[in-house]
Design a protein around this motif. Structure first.
Motif, short mmCIF file in Angstrom:
data_model
loop_
_atom_site.label_atom_id
_atom_site.label_comp_id
_atom_site.label_asym_id
_atom_site.label_seq_id
_atom_site.Cartn_x
_atom_site.Cartn_y
_atom_site.Cartn_z
N LEU A 192 0.81 -1.23 0.00
CA LEU A 192 0.00 0.00 0.00
C LEU A 192 0.84 1.27 0.00
O LEU A 192 0.31 2.36 -0.20
CB LEU A 192 -0.93 0.00 1.22
CG LEU A 192 -2.05 -1.05 1.22
CD1 LEU A 192 -2.71 -1.10 2.59
CD2 LEU A 192 -3.08 -0.72 0.14
N GLY A 193 2.14 1.14 0.24
CA GLY A 193 3.01 2.31 0.28
C GLY A 193 2.98 3.04 1.61
O GLY A 193 3.47 4.18 1.71
N VAL A 194 2.43 2.40 2.64
CA VAL A 194 2.36 3.04 3.96
C VAL A 194 3.72 3.00 4.65
O VAL A 194 4.08 3.94 5.37
CB VAL A 194 1.29 2.33 4.83
CG1 VAL A 194 1.30 2.87 6.25
CG2 VAL A 194 -0.08 2.50 4.20
N ILE A 195 4.47 1.90 4.45
CA ILE A 195 5.81 1.79 5.04
C ILE A 195 6.83 1.52 3.94
O ILE A 195 6.47 1.07 2.84
CB ILE A 195 5.87 0.67 6.11
CG1 ILE A 195 5.62 -0.70 5.48
CG2 ILE A 195 4.88 0.95 7.24
CD1 ILE A 195 5.83 -1.86 6.44
N ARG A 196 8.09 1.78 4.26
CA ARG A 196 9.15 1.60 3.27
C ARG A 196 9.52 0.13 3.07
O ARG A 196 9.87 -0.29 1.97
CB ARG A 196 10.41 2.37 3.69
CG ARG A 196 10.32 3.85 3.47
CD ARG A 196 11.65 4.52 3.77
NE ARG A 196 12.72 4.06 2.87
CZ ARG A 196 13.98 4.49 2.94
NH1 ARG A 196 14.33 5.37 3.84
NH2 ARG A 196 14.88 4.02 2.09
N GLY A 197 9.49 -0.63 4.16
CA GLY A 197 9.90 -2.01 4.05
C GLY A 197 9.79 -2.73 5.38
O GLY A 197 9.32 -2.18 6.38
N ILE A 198 10.25 -3.97 5.38
CA ILE A 198 10.18 -4.84 6.56
C ILE A 198 11.59 -5.11 7.04
O ILE A 198 12.47 -5.47 6.25
CB ILE A 198 9.46 -6.16 6.22
CG1 ILE A 198 8.04 -5.86 5.74
CG2 ILE A 198 9.44 -7.09 7.43
CD1 ILE A 198 7.34 -7.05 5.09
N MET A 199 11.82 -4.93 8.34
CA MET A 199 13.10 -5.24 8.96
C MET A 199 13.01 -6.63 9.56
O MET A 199 12.23 -6.88 10.48
CB MET A 199 13.44 -4.20 10.03
CG MET A 199 13.61 -2.79 9.50
SD MET A 199 14.88 -2.62 8.23
CE MET A 199 16.35 -3.03 9.17
N TYR A 200 13.83 -7.55 9.04
CA TYR A 200 13.79 -8.93 9.50
C TYR A 200 14.85 -9.18 10.59
O TYR A 200 15.79 -8.41 10.76
CB TYR A 200 14.03 -9.88 8.32
CG TYR A 200 12.92 -9.90 7.33
CD1 TYR A 200 11.83 -10.75 7.50
CD2 TYR A 200 12.93 -9.06 6.22
CE1 TYR A 200 10.78 -10.78 6.56
CE2 TYR A 200 11.90 -9.07 5.30
CZ TYR A 200 10.83 -9.93 5.47
OH TYR A 200 9.80 -9.95 4.56
#
Length: 447
Positions: free
Chosen positions: A435-443
């Protein structure tokens, strides 16, 4: 009553050995018995000078504290109760100007009963001089850390003490605007203590004298060593993404999930805590705020703890972000709350205005702000701390316009449809990326 050290003794307590250098004192020609011709004033000054060895109620100079150079303003309570007169104002003004000229932080070591009665309104107006010098120093991007001693009352508390960016207090020191001789006879004396000021959010910490040099040095070092950016932390919890929206909710609410303190401990090698909103409130159970060292440089942080955030917590976070912005220190925010506290007391404490403060502080900040959603992202109470365009999420988190249970209730759906509603809201980390709400996921970085 705590032991009262002289100005020189207190300077020796906080300054690195043999590092103090007194600044030249401004001289002012005064008429006999001062500007009001107060009979006996010259004699009182002479007696105070003979007793203390000082010519005025404040000693100003430069020193290193824990290796960081600063301008120190040490009050001598034995000199007419550490009161502020015209000559005190001269010294303070010169010291602040020296700090700005040499780009040094300012450390008021306050012990004063207030303005000097023998100089009347001319003494009281010294508070305006001090306030202006403090404001100019603030605008110059230099930190001010006050140490309030026993006693710190009257205008000295209302300017040099309470007006500082960070306030450290000695245990059991009398601290408050009203001194002991001018309070109502039924006033609770416990309200006018260092401990009470910390509890009320008006000071940051009570520090024993033996720990003061180390604590003050840590603060000075951190506030004068900004990092260039605040990289997002790695996730500490589950490595895999949730399959459904409801699974995302369950994992974010799991009691064993890593919380803010664990993330801060992993991110920083050392940190200090900024406490209180400076208007009567503190929310240490809801938001952790402060400054920490990462790779030898300083990052500020405002981290929600998983509880509902109270108005004082939002105001403290806003205070932290504004201070970091002024000192050019990047900010890390950790989002983890089911939402803002919505009880009646929270409304009376100005919940809406407090949340608006954080939105405004984040929007106005010139320094980089990085956000990691580490658990629940509940509505506007979570979004207020999120950096537009630079928000990341962990696999065991979610971010939602509203909790799925409340969304179902508003839509008049039965309880059995809550899980389906969670899916429709698209609150999983991978949904938020799409959706473009966050830049990415930190694993999680792995073993």
């Amino acid at each position: 009553m705590p032991e009262r050290l002289s100005a020189r003794e207190f300077l020796a307590l906080v300054a690195d050995e043999a590092s103090f250098r007194e600044l030249p004192s401004a001289t002012r020609t005064c008429r006999t018995d001062g500007p009001l011709a107060w009979e006996g004033y010259d004699a009182a000054r002479a007696s105070a000078a003979a007793r203390t060895g000082e010519e005025e109620s404040v000693v100003c100079g430069t020193a290193s504290v824990g290796g960081t150079r600063a301008v120190l303003l040490a009050f001598e309570f034995g000199f007419l109760g550490g009161s502020l007169g015209e000559r005190t104002g001269d010294r303070l003004e010169a010291a602040y100007r020296h700090a700005r000229a040499h780009r040094l932080p300012v450390v008021p070591l306050v012990a004063t009963g207030g303005s000097r009665m023998q100089e009347g309104m001319l003494a009281l107006t010294q508070l305006q001089r001090v306030a202006r010098e403090s404001a100019l120093t603030r605008d110059a991007g230099l930190p001010q850390i006050a140490v309030v001693r026993d006693p710190t009352t009257g205008g000295g508390w209302a300017t040099l003490g309470a007006g500082a960016d960070v306030i450290l207090a000695l245990p059991d020191a009398q601290v408050g605007f009203a001194g002991s001789r001018v309070r109502p006879p039924d006033a609770d004396p416990a309200a006018y203590t260092a401990q009470a000021q910390v509890a009320a959010g008006s000071a940051d910490a009570v520090v024993p004298p033996a720990e003061l040099r180390e604590t003050l040095g840590r603060w000075l070092g951190l506030l004068t060593s900004p990092a260039r950016e605040a990289p997002a932390p790695h996730a500490l919890g589950a490595p895999a993404l949730p399959d459904t929206g409801w699974e995302a909710v369950v994992r974010a609410r799991a009691p064993e999930r890593p919380r803010a303190a664990a993330y801060l401990d992993a991110y920083f090698t050392r940190r200090v805590t900024l406490r209180g909103d400076r208007c009567g409130g503190s929310d240490p159970e809801g938001v952790l705020c402060g400054f920490g060292e990462r790779d030898g440089r300083t990052v500020a942080y405002a981290a929600q703890t998983g509880a509902a955030t109270r108005p004082a917590g939002y105001r403290t976070a806003a205070r932290l972000i504004r201070l970091a912005d002024r000192l050019d220190i990047p900010v890390l925010t950790l989002v983890d709350t089911p939402g803002a506290a919505n009880d009646a007391e929270a409304e009376r404490q100005g919940a809406g205005a407090a949340i608006a403060e954080v939105f405004g502080a984040v929007a106005a900040a010139r320094v980089p702000i990085t956000t990691l959603v580490i658990g629940e992202g509940g509505s506007g109470g979570a979004l207020a701390l999120a950096a537009p365009g630079n928000t990341w999420a962990t696999p065991d988190s979610y971010f939602s316009v509203i909790a799925p249970e409340l969304a179902a209730a508003i839509l008049k759906r039965p309880p059995g449809e809550v899980e389906a509603t969670a899916g429709q809201l698209r609150i999983r980390p991978q949904d938020l990326v799409e959706l473009g709400v966050i830049r990415g996921i930190m694993y999680h970085p792995g073993p």
